[in-house]
Write an enzyme that holds these catalytic residues in place. Structure first.
Site, PDB file in Angstrom:
ATOM      1  N   HIS A 153       0.771  -1.047   0.042  1.00  0.00           N
ATOM      2  CA  HIS A 153       0.027  -0.043   0.106  1.00  0.00           C
ATOM      3  C   HIS A 153       0.940   1.339   0.001  1.00  0.00           C
ATOM      4  CE1 HIS A 153      -4.085  -0.915   0.161  1.00  0.00           C
ATOM      5  NE2 HIS A 153      -3.821  -2.013   0.788  1.00  0.00           N
ATOM      6  N   ASP A 158      -4.752   1.897   1.967  1.00  0.00           N
ATOM      7  CA  ASP A 158      -5.099   1.164   3.241  1.00  0.00           C
ATOM      8  C   ASP A 158      -5.614   2.155   4.386  1.00  0.00           C
ATOM      9  OD1 ASP A 158      -2.495   2.579   3.076  1.00  0.00           O
ATOM     10  OD2 ASP A 158      -1.885   1.419   4.868  1.00  0.00           O
ATOM     11  N   HIS A 305      11.743   1.519 -27.045  1.00  0.00           N
ATOM     12  CA  HIS A 305      12.406   0.258 -27.403  1.00  0.00           C
ATOM     13  C   HIS A 305      12.797   0.135 -28.865  1.00  0.00           C
ATOM     14  CE1 HIS A 305      11.778  -1.002 -23.223  1.00  0.00           C
ATOM     15  NE2 HIS A 305      10.500  -0.551 -23.355  1.00  0.00           N
ATOM     16  N   TYR A 361      -8.184   8.652 -16.919  1.00  0.00           N
ATOM     17  CA  TYR A 361      -9.008   9.272 -16.122  1.00  0.00           C
ATOM     18  C   TYR A 361      -8.952  10.789 -16.573  1.00  0.00           C
ATOM     19  CZ  TYR A 361      -7.557   5.281 -12.915  1.00  0.00           C
ATOM     20  OH  TYR A 361      -7.407   3.880 -12.510  1.00  0.00           O
ATOM     21  N   GLU A 437       0.344   7.810  11.692  1.00  0.00           N
ATOM     22  CA  GLU A 437      -1.028   7.475  11.904  1.00  0.00           C
ATOM     23  C   GLU A 437      -1.785   8.454  12.717  1.00  0.00           C
ATOM     24  OE1 GLU A 437      -0.670   2.596  11.487  1.00  0.00           O
ATOM     25  OE2 GLU A 437      -0.304   3.497  13.241  1.00  0.00           O
TER      26      GLU A 437
END
Length: 462
Positions: A153, A158, A305, A361, A437
């Site tokens: 993550h 998460d 490439h 997006y 956190e």
């Protein structure tokens, strides 16, 4: 959003990593982030949110660590989805699983009539090998496009999932007092699917959830989402009105020449030289062909490439890259310019260029009226000196597909330890991406207060 015409005639000739978080340098003040701290529309509910959020902070962190230790790639979030669904059912909600593959959607019906507010979190991880020394570090493996990879993550999904799980518990405990309903959307594959390469035909993630009716039954009136970022100290909130994150498209250019001996290049057509000219030509599109005073744009060739020996001019060269834009009209214009630039440069050398563009997006555009309306809520939640303007980011987010259907607002939550130089913090998508956190509770408080304040304001306006 219409593309405003350039102010001058443009010459006929002439991204960046998927998630590059914008830095804090410009995060000062702007419409939506200015103004005094004002009381909550319903002070009693705001106080209750704070109490309930604080009471479950340990659970919030435990959920985050569990999900972090067991990351899953896009369209493979089975364990995470079960954890989420079990939690929402335990809160007494109506839960639907298997939405857009592994997505989970739940509805919390308030005790009073009112609007429907949607809150969204993404659940997927990235094919990255973790290098953070924490007890719950990921050792997980997954399958990405048919190959076994390490999984981490590394973008903080998460935390998004855990924050929304905690928000669901906070609001469920207050449901009798809520003047409206809340739709919780736990989405798969924001980072793109792990089981197929986007080709412009198959859809996934938010776009697929919208197609499957996630914004209907009940019909959503407004949607909110957040993203954690290493660019800000833990707990700081930032946002901006209008275009906030770029659209992301991928392009491929295949150049066909004529193979020959490297000592006799005039006997063939060198696709490597032609490709070099095309790459340089593409850079004149954002720098010389579009009006960058209106909106910025980025064109990056990320891979090329061709050839396999030092003295052979090959037949073919293949390259691929990304396009980042903020304006739909400008995006379409750039697609045409890329095709024309590659084709005409190739023709000038007698080569051929085949161009393909896949739109991934669209730009994430925060509804100006909604952002102005809800800015006071985020300012109050963050507290004086702990919020600011989010600079435009060349990162992309499929939250944009929800915003195209209903008014939406997307904001950032800082997760870098306070006192740390954010410019030196490992960015999102890094194997060393670290989350403090202590800031996560502000995500719970923000989403909960946005929900309650939006409902209260709708009630007053009716």
């Amino acid at each position: 959003m219409p593309y405003r015409k350039p102010l001058f005639r443009l010459a006929p000739l002439a991204l960046a990593a998927h998630l590059l978080m914008a830095g804090p340098a410009a995060a000062q003040s702007a419409p939506g982030t200015q103004g005094p701290l004002v009381p909550a529309p319903n002070p009693a509910l705001a106080a209750q949110i704070d109490q309930r959020a604080k009471a479950i902070e340990d659970k919030l962190i435990a959920w985050r660590r569990d999900i972090h230790e067991h990351p899953e790639l896009g369209n493979q979030e089975n364990r995470t989805a079960k954890l989420v669904a079990d939690h929402l059912r335990a809160l007494g909600m109506d839960v639907k699983t298997g939405v857009a593959g592994t997505g989970v959607v739940a509805v919390l019906k308030g005790g009073k009539p009112g609007p429907v507010v949607a809150l969204r979190a993404d659940m997927d991880a990235l094919p990255v090998k973790e290098q953070v020394d924490v007890p719950f570090a990921s050792k997980a493996k997954g399958t990405y496009l048919g190959k076994e990879v390490d999984v981490m993550h590394a973008c903080g999904h998460d935390t998004h999932t855990a924050i929304l799980m905690a928000t669901a518990e906070v609001l469920a405990g207050m449901k009798d007092e809520l003047p409206g309903s809340v739709k919780f959307i736990f989405q798969p594959a924001e980072e793109s699917p792990a089981d197929f390469e986007p080709d412009g035909k198959k859809i996934w993630g938010a776009k697929m959830m919208v197609q499957e009716g996630v914004l209907e039954n009940p019909k959503v009136d407004a949607i909110f989402g957040l993203h954690v970022s290493s660019a800000y100290p833990a707990g700081k909130l930032t946002w901006r009105s209008g275009p906030a994150m770029a659209a992301a498209d991928q392009f491929w250019i295949d150049v066909t020449g004529k193979q020959t001996h490297g000592a006799r290049p005039w006997s063939g057509i060198d696709p490597i030289v032609v490709s070099s000219q095309i790459i340089l030509g593409l850079q004149t599109i954002p720098s010389r062909q579009i009006n960058s005073m209106l909106e910025p744009a980025v064109i990056t060739v990320g891979a090329i490439h061709g050839g396999n020996r030092m003295n052979i001019v090959p037949d073919n060269v293949a390259m691929t890259g990304t396009i980042r834009t903020y304006d739909e009209g400008m995006k379409k214009d750039i697609h045409q310019r890329i095709a024309r630039t590659a084709d005409m440069i190739a023709q000038s050398a007698g080569a051929k260029a085949d161009v393909r563009v896949v739109e991934l997006y669209n730009a994430t555009v925060n509804n100006p009226a909604l952002t102005e309306q809800m800015g006071p809520t985020l300012r109050r939640v963050a507290g004086e000196g702990n919020y600011g303007l989010q600079p435009k980011s060349t990162a992309s987010e499929d939250f944009s597909f929800y915003q195209e259907k209903v008014p939406g607002m997307f904001f950032y939550l800082g997760v870098t330890p306070k006192g740390t130089d954010v410019d030196k913090a490992a960015p999102n998508h890094s194997p060393r991406f670290y989350v403090d956190e202590s800031g996560l509770i502000n995500g719970v408080r923000a989403l909960s207060n946005l929900t309650v304040d939006y409902m209260a304001q709708a009630q007053k306006g009716s």
